[in-house]
Design an enzyme around this catalytic site. Structure first.
Site, PDB file in Angstrom:
ATOM      1  N   GLU A  73       0.766  -1.267  -0.018  1.00 44.83           N
ATOM      2  CA  GLU A  73       0.033   0.104   0.075  1.00 44.83           C
ATOM      3  C   GLU A  73       0.663   1.069  -0.015  1.00 44.83           C
ATOM      4  O   GLU A  73       0.695   2.078  -0.767  1.00 44.83           O
ATOM      5  CB  GLU A  73      -0.945  -0.122   1.135  1.00 44.83           C
ATOM      6  CG  GLU A  73      -1.616   1.319   1.274  1.00 44.83           C
ATOM      7  CD  GLU A  73      -2.607   1.555   2.503  1.00 44.83           C
ATOM      8  OE1 GLU A  73      -2.968   0.500   3.075  1.00 44.83           O
ATOM      9  OE2 GLU A  73      -3.574   2.659   2.409  1.00 44.83           O
ATOM     10  N   ASP A  93      -0.732  -5.392   2.902  1.00 42.54           N
ATOM     11  CA  ASP A  93      -1.196  -4.306   3.554  1.00 42.54           C
ATOM     12  C   ASP A  93      -0.486  -4.324   4.913  1.00 42.54           C
ATOM     13  O   ASP A  93      -0.829  -5.109   5.870  1.00 42.54           O
ATOM     14  CB  ASP A  93      -2.689  -4.348   3.667  1.00 42.54           C
ATOM     15  CG  ASP A  93      -3.385  -3.021   4.400  1.00 42.54           C
ATOM     16  OD1 ASP A  93      -2.571  -2.213   4.815  1.00 42.54           O
ATOM     17  OD2 ASP A  93      -4.390  -2.799   4.046  1.00 42.54           O
ATOM     18  N   ILE A  95      -0.543  -2.255   7.829  1.00 44.86           N
ATOM     19  CA  ILE A  95      -1.302  -1.835   8.957  1.00 44.86           C
ATOM     20  C   ILE A  95      -2.856  -1.766   8.122  1.00 44.86           C
ATOM     21  O   ILE A  95      -2.953  -0.833   7.443  1.00 44.86           O
ATOM     22  CB  ILE A  95      -1.166  -0.533   9.375  1.00 44.86           C
ATOM     23  CG1 ILE A  95       0.284  -1.020  10.269  1.00 44.86           C
ATOM     24  CG2 ILE A  95      -2.123  -0.531  10.500  1.00 44.86           C
ATOM     25  CD1 ILE A  95       0.527   0.149  11.290  1.00 44.86           C
ATOM     26  N   ASP A  96      -3.614  -2.723   8.334  1.00 37.52           N
ATOM     27  CA  ASP A  96      -5.026  -2.487   7.813  1.00 37.52           C
ATOM     28  C   ASP A  96      -5.704  -1.972   8.982  1.00 37.52           C
ATOM     29  O   ASP A  96      -5.880  -2.716  10.066  1.00 37.52           O
ATOM     30  CB  ASP A  96      -5.640  -3.784   7.069  1.00 37.52           C
ATOM     31  CG  ASP A  96      -7.074  -3.513   6.565  1.00 37.52           C
ATOM     32  OD1 ASP A  96      -7.013  -2.799   5.846  1.00 37.52           O
ATOM     33  OD2 ASP A  96      -8.105  -4.150   7.134  1.00 37.52           O
ATOM     34  N   THR A  98      -5.814   1.597   9.641  1.00 35.12           N
ATOM     35  CA  THR A  98      -4.860   2.659  10.025  1.00 35.12           C
ATOM     36  C   THR A  98      -5.835   3.674  11.051  1.00 35.12           C
ATOM     37  O   THR A  98      -5.214   4.234  11.962  1.00 35.12           O
ATOM     38  CB  THR A  98      -4.238   3.503   9.002  1.00 35.12           C
ATOM     39  OG1 THR A  98      -3.495   2.480   8.356  1.00 35.12           O
ATOM     40  CG2 THR A  98      -3.671   4.644   9.340  1.00 35.12           C
ATOM     41  N   ASP A 223      -6.287  -5.216   0.816  1.00 35.43           N
ATOM     42  CA  ASP A 223      -7.130  -5.437   1.316  1.00 35.43           C
ATOM     43  C   ASP A 223      -7.822  -6.852   1.309  1.00 35.43           C
ATOM     44  O   ASP A 223      -8.457  -7.467   2.189  1.00 35.43           O
ATOM     45  CB  ASP A 223      -8.216  -4.446   1.224  1.00 35.43           C
ATOM     46  CG  ASP A 223      -7.922  -2.959   1.804  1.00 35.43           C
ATOM     47  OD1 ASP A 223      -7.191  -2.783   2.668  1.00 35.43           O
ATOM     48  OD2 ASP A 223      -8.307  -1.903   0.962  1.00 35.43           O
TER      49      ASP A 223
HETATM   50  C1  IPD Z   1      -8.975   0.718   4.794  1.00 37.24           C
HETATM   51  C2  IPD Z   1      -9.602  -0.079   5.975  1.00 37.24           C
HETATM   52  C3  IPD Z   1     -11.003   0.518   5.804  1.00 37.24           C
HETATM   53  C4  IPD Z   1     -11.620   0.290   4.594  1.00 37.24           C
HETATM   54  C5  IPD Z   1     -10.671   0.858   3.422  1.00 37.24           C
HETATM   55  C6  IPD Z   1      -9.277   0.449   3.581  1.00 37.24           C
HETATM   56  P1  IPD Z   1      -6.336   1.043   5.646  1.00 37.24           P
HETATM   57  O1  IPD Z   1      -7.560   0.344   5.092  1.00 37.24           O
HETATM   58  O2  IPD Z   1      -9.804  -1.465   5.853  1.00 37.24           O
HETATM   59  O3  IPD Z   1     -11.743  -0.097   6.902  1.00 37.24           O
HETATM   60  O4  IPD Z   1     -12.886   1.076   4.438  1.00 37.24           O
HETATM   61  O5  IPD Z   1     -11.383   0.587   2.367  1.00 37.24           O
HETATM   62  O6  IPD Z   1      -8.620   0.915   2.526  1.00 37.24           O
HETATM   63  O7  IPD Z   1      -6.183   2.120   4.642  1.00 37.24           O
HETATM   64  O8  IPD Z   1      -6.589   1.199   7.106  1.00 37.24           O
HETATM   65  O9  IPD Z   1      -5.074   0.061   5.283  1.00 37.24           O
HETATM   66 CA    CA Z   2      -6.041  -1.712   4.045  1.00 41.40          CA
HETATM   67 CA    CA Z   3      -3.130  -0.014   5.247  1.00 39.52          CA
HETATM   68 CA    CA Z   4      -4.188   3.312   4.153  1.00 38.03          CA
END
Ligand code: IPD
Ligand code: CA
Ligand code: CA
Ligand code: CA
Length: 281
Positions: A73, A93, A95-96, A98, A223
């Site tokens: 990402e 990813d 940190i999913d 964030t 994701d």
């Molecule tokens: C996001 C999260 C969020 C979702 C976004 C993602 P990130 O990832 O999973 O819940 O709604 O579409 O991009 O930016 O925290 O890695």
């Molecule tokens: Ca994510």
């Molecule tokens: Ca992320």
């Molecule tokens: Ca992000």
């Protein structure tokens, strides 16, 4: 070997030469004041930890697999090409969740997927703050901390718990469509709709049978890459919101325990359009 390496990295490895492991970076950082900045929109957040964790994962994998390719990402945000080729490719990813991480809301995961010939082969998702490790390998099942995962077999949407996430777009038109989609499912009536702030963990809940279905417009390939393997190996389906096969770069997904629930959701959804992940910059 790839699965073992990914698990080590995601869970406990990396503490070589005083370098913190991935979950340690996240666990330490969650307690501290974060330097938060935004990317594409004011709600698209990024922290130092996102960069640190991605660098740690990619450098460790590169050492083991120098010929492999990487999609991450934060590397993509920095301008690296986000294109899936036939080469073995890790899709990361760091940190999913964030936004959850910034608020210390405890739904934060690391997600590592692996594809060969554009086919998703394995997925590892680690819930950094509660220790749940989800793994899946094509043809070999899906597990959470060693316990085999099985999706919900529920076919009736009126008995379903449905998960979704809000993408980065927050203009009134997009939000109207988002709420309209939710309203249709709530008046089906599904048992409930939940938003937990981490698409990878939400997808893991489909794999474990804790919820019946997930849909989202605006998520990214990192994701869904790892989670798609885990859900399929747990017996579920992962597809495009149009009802066709999943297109990893399309930023659309419906996942469900049963095909019947997935098909119902596909019929209800009004699309929200996002540019593809593999668009030319
Ligand atoms: C996001 C999260 C969020 C979702 C976004 C993602 P990130 O990832 O999973 O819940 O709604 O579409 O991009 O930016 O925290 O890695
Ligand atoms: Ca994510
Ligand atoms: Ca992320
Ligand atoms: Ca992000």
């Amino acid at each position: 070997e790839c699965l073992d390496v990914a698990v080590q990295i995601a869970r406990k490895a990396g503490k070589q030469g005083g370098v913190l492991s991935v979950p340690q970076v996240v666990q330490e950082a969650v307690k501290q004041e974060k330097r938060v900045s935004s990317k594409s929109t004011p709600t698209d957040l990024v922290t130092e930890a996102d960069h640190q964790v991605e660098e740690l994962i990619i450098s460790t994998l590169k050492e083991k697999f120098p010929s492999h390719r990487f999609i991450g990402e934060e590397s993509s945000a920095a301008g690296e090409k986000c294109v899936l080729t036939d080469s073995p490719t890790w899709i990361i990813d760091p940190i999913d969740g964030t936004c959850n991480f910034v608020h210390s809301f405890p739904m934060v995961a690391v997600s590592i997927g692996f594809a060969v010939n554009k086919e998703l082969e394995l997925g590892v998702i680690y819930h950094c703050l509660d220790g749940a490790l989800y793994t899946g390998r094509k043809g070999h099942g899906a597990f959470c901390n060693g316990v085999r995962l099985q999706v919900s077999k529920e076919k009736d949407v009126s008995k379903a718990l449905i998960l979704t996430e809000i993408g980065a777009k927050r203009d009134p038109h997009t939000l109207d469509i988002f709420l309209g989609n939710m309203k249709k499912l709530l008046s089906a009536p599904a048992h409930g709709v939940r938003i937990i702030g981490s698409s990878t963990l939400a997808l893991c809940h489909i794999a474990s049978g804790a919820a019946e279905a997930y849909y989202q417009f605006g998520l990214h390939c990192w994701d869904v890459a790892a989670a798609a393997v885990i859900i399929r190996e747990a017996g579920g389906c992962v597809m495009d919101t149009t009802g066709g096969p999943l297109d990893l770069m399309s930023r659309r997904v419906v996942a469900a325990g049963s095909q019947e629930v997935a098909d119902y959701i596909v019929q209800q959804l009004q699309p929200i359009s996002y540019g593809r992940d593999d668009h030319d910059p």
